[in-house]
Design a protein around this motif. Structure first.
Motif, PDB file in Angstrom:
ATOM      1  N   GLN A 126      68.599  22.298  41.424  1.00  0.00           N
ATOM      2  CA  GLN A 126      67.303  21.954  41.990  1.00  0.00           C
ATOM      3  C   GLN A 126      66.397  23.184  42.066  1.00  0.00           C
ATOM      4  OE1 GLN A 126      67.463  19.454  45.522  1.00  0.00           O
ATOM      5  NE2 GLN A 126      65.729  20.554  46.398  1.00  0.00           N
ATOM      6  N   GLN A 163      74.812  14.344  50.276  1.00  0.00           N
ATOM      7  CA  GLN A 163      75.105  14.625  51.684  1.00  0.00           C
ATOM      8  C   GLN A 163      74.976  13.389  52.571  1.00  0.00           C
ATOM      9  OE1 GLN A 163      72.443  17.951  52.412  1.00  0.00           O
ATOM     10  NE2 GLN A 163      74.107  19.421  52.055  1.00  0.00           N
ATOM     11  N   SER A 164      74.342  12.337  52.055  1.00  0.00           N
ATOM     12  CA  SER A 164      74.185  11.120  52.862  1.00  0.00           C
ATOM     13  C   SER A 164      75.484  10.337  52.989  1.00  0.00           C
ATOM     14  CB  SER A 164      73.107  10.216  52.256  1.00  0.00           C
ATOM     15  OG  SER A 164      73.529   9.704  51.002  1.00  0.00           O
ATOM     16  N   ASP A 184      66.132  14.881  44.761  1.00  0.00           N
ATOM     17  CA  ASP A 184      66.799  13.975  45.695  1.00  0.00           C
ATOM     18  C   ASP A 184      68.330  14.053  45.637  1.00  0.00           C
ATOM     19  OD1 ASP A 184      64.330  12.898  46.540  1.00  0.00           O
ATOM     20  OD2 ASP A 184      64.285  11.588  44.774  1.00  0.00           O
ATOM     21  N   VAL A 190      70.746  16.429  46.203  1.00  0.00           N
ATOM     22  CA  VAL A 190      71.525  16.999  47.309  1.00  0.00           C
ATOM     23  C   VAL A 190      71.535  16.046  48.498  1.00  0.00           C
ATOM     24  CG1 VAL A 190      71.655  18.873  48.993  1.00  0.00           C
ATOM     25  CG2 VAL A 190      71.179  19.391  46.592  1.00  0.00           C
ATOM     26  N   ASP A 191      70.381  15.473  48.810  1.00  0.00           N
ATOM     27  CA  ASP A 191      70.317  14.519  49.929  1.00  0.00           C
ATOM     28  C   ASP A 191      71.218  13.323  49.676  1.00  0.00           C
ATOM     29  OD1 ASP A 191      68.564  16.114  51.302  1.00  0.00           O
ATOM     30  OD2 ASP A 191      66.767  15.024  50.653  1.00  0.00           O
ATOM     31  N   TRP A 192      71.249  12.859  48.425  1.00  0.00           N
ATOM     32  CA  TRP A 192      72.095  11.710  48.114  1.00  0.00           C
ATOM     33  C   TRP A 192      73.570  12.045  48.314  1.00  0.00           C
ATOM     34  CZ3 TRP A 192      75.841  10.771  44.275  1.00  0.00           C
ATOM     35  CH2 TRP A 192      76.273   9.445  44.209  1.00  0.00           C
ATOM     36  N   CYS A 249      69.140   9.962  39.641  1.00  0.00           N
ATOM     37  CA  CYS A 249      68.032  10.244  40.565  1.00  0.00           C
ATOM     38  C   CYS A 249      67.294  11.479  40.079  1.00  0.00           C
ATOM     39  CB  CYS A 249      68.557  10.460  41.983  1.00  0.00           C
ATOM     40  SG  CYS A 249      69.666  11.882  42.174  1.00  0.00           S
TER      41      CYS A 249
END
Length: 287
Positions: free
Chosen positions: A176, A211-212, A205, A207-209, A201
């Motif tokens: 990223q 970590q979610s 987005d 890293v957020d995916w 994706c």
């Protein structure tokens, strides 16, 4: 099968044992011995198919020494199958040193192909642009990893990476940082296994995916970095494309383009072309 003095490079399943080929089974049944990356793992595979053969350990820490031992056995007339824990030997796995030594000695090397994590991931990603570069594992060091990503950034086609679960988040964060945030990435996890996941994706987005849901950080990964098609087609900088992408997630295309025109100052035609390209990419995503 004439196995005298022959090394068989045998691909094994990458997850689902049903993916083993009939030819691979026949080869494993008929050779004199099997050289394996992890003999404990291979014992389980052989036991599943009712095969019993002498095993020789060949892994990254003893491959040079093992190559000499295998060469001696081949020269004595033995036939040997070379396998790794999953997939094809000598492709981001031990085996290349052995194959090189055998070929240099003038003996026969026979490939027995099978399941491939690279091809499996590419087949389900829906990337229409031709060509890909198989990189394998990036360096474990953050600085070296980012340096290599800077070089890979220049490639026009898809870049295919392998990554381990304990490094996937930091690897994605480096991607990223180095690559365009609006570049698409496909994360393929646990391919052919029970919890197989194929998710596409934007890099911004990714890293957020991950970590979610901690479950998405488990298993072995194939990462496909999509070609930077949109940027090359319309010549927009990453910031404008990111704004457009966000607006398209919430608004109809025409309304998103109109608002993006006001925000970014770019020509409406450029943004509309970019929006169509993004929408086209969205239709190819695998969730």
């Amino acid at each position: 099968m004439n196995g005298m003095g022959t090394l068989y490079v045998v691909a094994t399943p990458i997850g689902n044992l049903g993916d083993i080929t009939l030819r691979a089974l026949e080869t494993l049944k008929q050779v004199d011995a099997i050289a394996a990356e992890d003999t404990r793992h291979t014992v389980g595979l052989l036991r599943h198919f009712g095969i019993s053969k002498p095993l020789i350990a060949v892994h990254e820490h003893n491959e040079q020494q093992s190559a000499e031992h295998l060469l001696n056995r081949l020269q004595a007339g033995n036939s040997i199958a070379l396998v790794t824990d999953a997939g094809t030997p000598a492709v981001s796995d031990p085996g290349a040193v052995v194959v090189q030594a055998v070929r240099e000695a003038g003996l026969i090397v026979v490939p027995v192909p099978g399941a491939s994590a690279v091809i499996t991931a590419l087949s389900a990603a829906g990337i229409v642009q031709p060509g890909f570069w198989f990189e394998g594992f990036l360096p474990a060091s953050g600085a070296q990893r980012r340096k290599r990503l800077e070089q890979l950034k220049l490639l026009a086609g898809t870049v295919v990476l392998y990554e381990a679960p304990h490094r996937i988040v930091e690897c994605m964060a480096d991607m990223q940082m180095v690559l365009d945030a609006v570049r698409q990435v496909t994360i393929a996890r646990e391919l052919t296994k029970t919890f197989e996941t194929i998710h596409t994706c934007l890099l911004v987005d990714a890293v957020d995916w991950l970590q979610s849901d901690l479950n998405q950080q488990r298993g072995e990964f194939v990462v496909l970095i999509h070609p930077p098609v949109v940027q090359k087609q319309v010549g927009l900088e990453a910031g404008a494309l990111r704004i457009l992408q966000r607006l398209l997630q919430e608004l109809p295309l025409k309304q998103a383009v109109s608002l993006a025109t006001d925000i970014t100052g770019h020509k409406k035609n450029e943004l509309y072309e970019a929006a169509l390209a993004i929408k086209s990419g969205d239709s190819l995503k695998q969730d």
